[in-house]
Enzyme design. Structure first.
Site, PDB file in Angstrom:
ATOM      1  N   ASP A 139       5.143  -8.731  12.155  1.00 27.85           N
ATOM      2  CA  ASP A 139       5.884  -7.808  11.811  1.00 27.85           C
ATOM      3  C   ASP A 139       6.541  -7.045  12.657  1.00 27.85           C
ATOM      4  OD1 ASP A 139       8.111  -7.366   9.413  1.00 27.85           O
ATOM      5  OD2 ASP A 139       6.061  -6.027   8.417  1.00 27.85           O
ATOM      6  N   ALA A 145       1.171  -1.245   0.044  1.00 29.94           N
ATOM      7  CA  ALA A 145      -0.589   0.085  -0.152  1.00 29.94           C
ATOM      8  C   ALA A 145       0.892   1.396   0.522  1.00 29.94           C
ATOM      9  CB  ALA A 145      -0.792  -0.333   1.552  1.00 29.94           C
TER      10      ALA A 145
END
Length: 747
Positions: free
Chosen positions: A135, A24
């Site tokens: 993450d 994104a």
């Protein structure tokens, strides 16, 4: 790409692009409804046609929107507008932790601890809502201008399509947990591992595992111990170093159970920096060694090895040149005089006598030059005649950099003795920690590669130093199965010898202990022993029906291996064999021989259990329970194959499977990776075969055009793998990202 002034959902006015990621783009926008500035994350165009990805993207974003915490970048809105899928988030003015570390070199202990506590509190809230970040890294931690620490990008790591995979889905390999590197299941403890790596970087300014390729870094997460952070930061408090160690244990079971425990120890470390309150569980010997085959290690180390070989050859040239310069001065003077005479003769002749004479002169000069060089070399002793090798091939082996050597046994030796022995075999050694052991304090207690294993020359053998034997209390084994009792004792560092005996009877004639359950232990429960001591665990065989009497064999198909061994507690001879299965979960019993309901003598009937290895090919190890000694019906010993053995699948096996028509292909597409500049790239694949990583280079040295369509063949029977992407920058490959990919059997 959106342009300034555009309106999304009749509410959010785009003001400008502030960042980009693998999936994104992020824009600064103004929320006209609430009159505030926000960050809008818009899904990239290549993902908008993937309905599966969009569904996961929405569900994960909606879950993240439910998180409200001071240490989390809050999500305000999720939606789509004419094909634009977006997430509206809190706009944070500040700097990423990665940039902050880069600016300061490394952080102070108090500052690093404070940041770690705030990150942990944000993660704790997420975990309590069933959301795993997957993450965690300094790039996803923002320090605002007012000093608050916020974690961003929750839940996005799970939204990975099976057709088009983002290079950032798995997170940076520098911070990935071993289970993430393997491509396996990851949970809250994966976040704890990544937090530990981040904390290590904060206090040292370095990541613990680095390398020339992403595959090399991934392997280090699996099988190498990190350099203690106190080596780079000598003033690092003992308690904080222990917290880092516990967060970054390779075994999931040895890490903190939950983020709440991490926060408690971090806060405690501020009060008692040198305290010994962090409890590390005992080393699991089965998990200490992860061996990669020599062929695979050679593949992974290919590029650095070639560079090293070139450097050695260049050094040898320099040495030989020095040897020539140190030759006989009289020979050199004679050579110079002859050269000067030839030059004077050339100058006296204004015109050459012809091509034939010129060639003759050149030949004569070459002969003279060769003669002089030979004399010089003789003077250095380089051409002295050597005795031939005893086997006629010693010299050839010495020139072969891929020579295999047998790993020595370092146990019980001092470090000086170990280094001398290893150097004589051309093996490197490295101390990676201390452990309780029955070896004398200060001597080597164990090593990561078993003695007798063949490895490549110049491999590194790692070892532990004994802290001396530590006293342990023999636990209560009453009511535990034999398997449970054995594991309990081994976890204390004790060596367990198994015996199987028939149970005594109570006053009413019933057996005291059911078959397969722990009967007794010697020394008995409550007694004191030292780690490394041998103990005898007796497992009940139930009621003794008498010699030669056959009993019914119970059915164990569908049970786990441990439960099956317990159910067959009356029998002495049990052979466990593995078989790959897509239908039965790993560890489940697929079949048994003899069949259930048949009869056999518990002392002499051999029972074979076929146990599933899941989707992975079976290892070469098997578990056997065999009769002990001449007493026949009275006792037995259970032995387990050496846990350090690992399955090694060779290229020949893959070729044979391919020749037989079993081909596993991956034809997925890769999206444009964040940060790729179009330079020469390298794609490396790593798959796990029987728990052993198998690496191969898919493409190297050529630029890639994205979207990139894969067409690669993997290891037969292995459905998953991780593809690592690197780009060449100033002569060396730098990690760009990684892709989790899947393989299917070609029809």
């Amino acid at each position: 790409m959106l342009k300034s002034g555009m309106i999304i959902a009749e509410r959010y006015e785009i003001l400008g692009k502030i960042g980009t990621g693998g999936m994104a783009d992020v824009y600064k926008a103004k929320d006209h409804k609430l009159n505030r500035f926000v960050a809008v994350k818009v899904l990239k165009a290549e993902f908008r046609e993937d309905t599966t990805f969009i569904r996961k993207f929405r569900s994960e974003a909606q879950a993240a929107a439910g998180l409200t915490h001071p240490n989390i970048v809050n999500v305000f809105d999720v939606g789509d507008d004419e094909g634009l899928y977006y997430i509206v988030m809190e706009l944070i003015e500040g700097i990423t932790l990665k940039d902050y570390i880069s600016k300061k070199g490394k952080l102070s202990v108090k500052e690093a601890t404070s940041i770690a506590i705030q990150v942990s509190m944000g993660l704790e809230t997420a975990h309590s809502h069933g959301i795993v970040h997957r993450d965690v890294k300094p790039q996803n931690i923002i320090i605002s201008t007012d000093g608050k620490v916020k974690v961003t990008d929750f839940g996005i790591a799970r939204a990975a399509s099976s057709n088009t995979i983002s290079s950032n889905v798995m997170g940076s390999v520098h911070y990935s947990s071993p289970e993430q590197v393997r491509g396996g299941y990851s949970d809250e403890k994966s976040d704890i591992y990544s937090l530990g790596i981040t904390l290590y970087e904060m206090v040292t300014g370095k990541v613990p595992f680095d390398g020339d390729t992403t595959v090399a870094i991934a392997i280090k997460h699996l099988q190498e111990e990190m350099v203690p952070p106190s080596v780079y930061t000598p003033e690092l408090p003992y308690s904080l170093e222990q917290i880092i160690y516990k967060c970054t244990q390779k075994s999931v079971d040895r890490r903190y159970n939950k983020m709440e425990d991490v926060i408690a120890d971090l806060k405690h470390s501020l009060i008692d920096p040198q305290g010994d309150f962090v409890k590390l569980t005992s080393v699991d010997n089965d998990a200490k060694t992860v061996i990669i085959s020599d062929e695979e290690l050679g593949t992974i180390k290919h590029t650095p090895k070639q560079k090293l070989r070139a450097e050695v050859e260049e050094l040898e040239k320099e040495v030989y040149a020095d040897d020539f310069e140190d030759g006989d001065e009289e020979e050199e003077e004679e050579y110079r005089r002859k050269k000067e005479r030839r030059e004077r003769q050339k100058r006296r002749k204004k015109r050459g006598p012809g091509r034939g004479v010129t060639i003759a002169a050149l030949i004569l000069g070459a002969v003279l030059l060769i003669g002089i060089v030979v004399v010089v070399i003789k003077s250095t002793g380089l051409l002295e005649k050597k005795e031939p090798a005893a086997d006629g091939q010693q010299q050839m082996q010495e020139e072969n950099s891929d020579k295999m050597v047998e790993v020595p046994d370092l146990t019980g030796k001092t470090e000086a003795e170990a280094k001398e022995l290893a150097n004589s075999l051309h093996i490197g050694v490295q101390m990676i920690g201390e452990e309780a052991s029955n070896q004398e304090k200060g001597r080597i207690s164990s090593q990561d590669i078993p003695a007798g294993t063949e490895v490549q020359e110049y491999s590194t053998l790692k070892y532990y130093i004994s802290k001396g034997a530590q006293e342990v209390t023999i636990p209560d084994i009453n009511g535990k199965t034999g398997i449970e009792a054995q594991k309990l004792l081994e976890d204390l560092g004790l060596q367990v010898e198994i015996q199987k005996e028939y149970s005594d009877l109570d006053e009413e004639g019933y057996i005291l202990v059911d078959p397969g359950y722990a009967y007794s232990v010697s020394p008995e429960s409550g007694a004191t022993a030292k780690s490394g001591d041998k103990v005898t665990l007796v497992i009940s065989r139930g009621l003794d029906y008498g010699e030669g009497v056959e009993v019914e064999i119970p059915g164990v198909v569908g049970m786990t291996e441990d439960d099956a061994i317990t159910a067959l507690g009356k029998f002495l001879l049990i052979d466990i064999q593995q078989q790959q299965s897509a239908d039965v979960a790993a560890g489940g019993v697929i079949s048994q021989t003899p069949e259930p309901g048949s009869y056999g003598d518990p002392d002499t009937t051999s029972i074979t259990l076929i146990v599933s290895s899941g989707n992975q090919p079976p290892s070469d190890t098997k578990t056997t329970t065999g009769a002990q000694g001449a007493t026949g019906a009275s006792d037995g010993t259970q032995t387990t194959a050496d846990s350090a053995q690992t399955s090694q699948v060779t290229d020949e096996a893959v070729q044979q499977a391919t020749a037989a028509g079993e081909v596993w292909k991956c034809t997925q597409g890769l999206n444009t990776p964040d940060g790729y500049n179009g330079g020469p790239a390298r794609l490396e694949l790593i798959q796990y075969v029987g728990g052993v990583p198998k690496a191969s280079v898919i493409s190297e040295g050529t630029p890639l055009q994205f979207p990139y369509q894969l067409d690669i063949t993997g290891v037969p029977g292995v459905a998953e793998g991780t593809l690592y992407l690197s780009e060449e920058v100033q002569g060396s490959y730098q990690n760009i990202g990684e892709y989790s990919i899947t393989f299917e059997k070609a029809e």
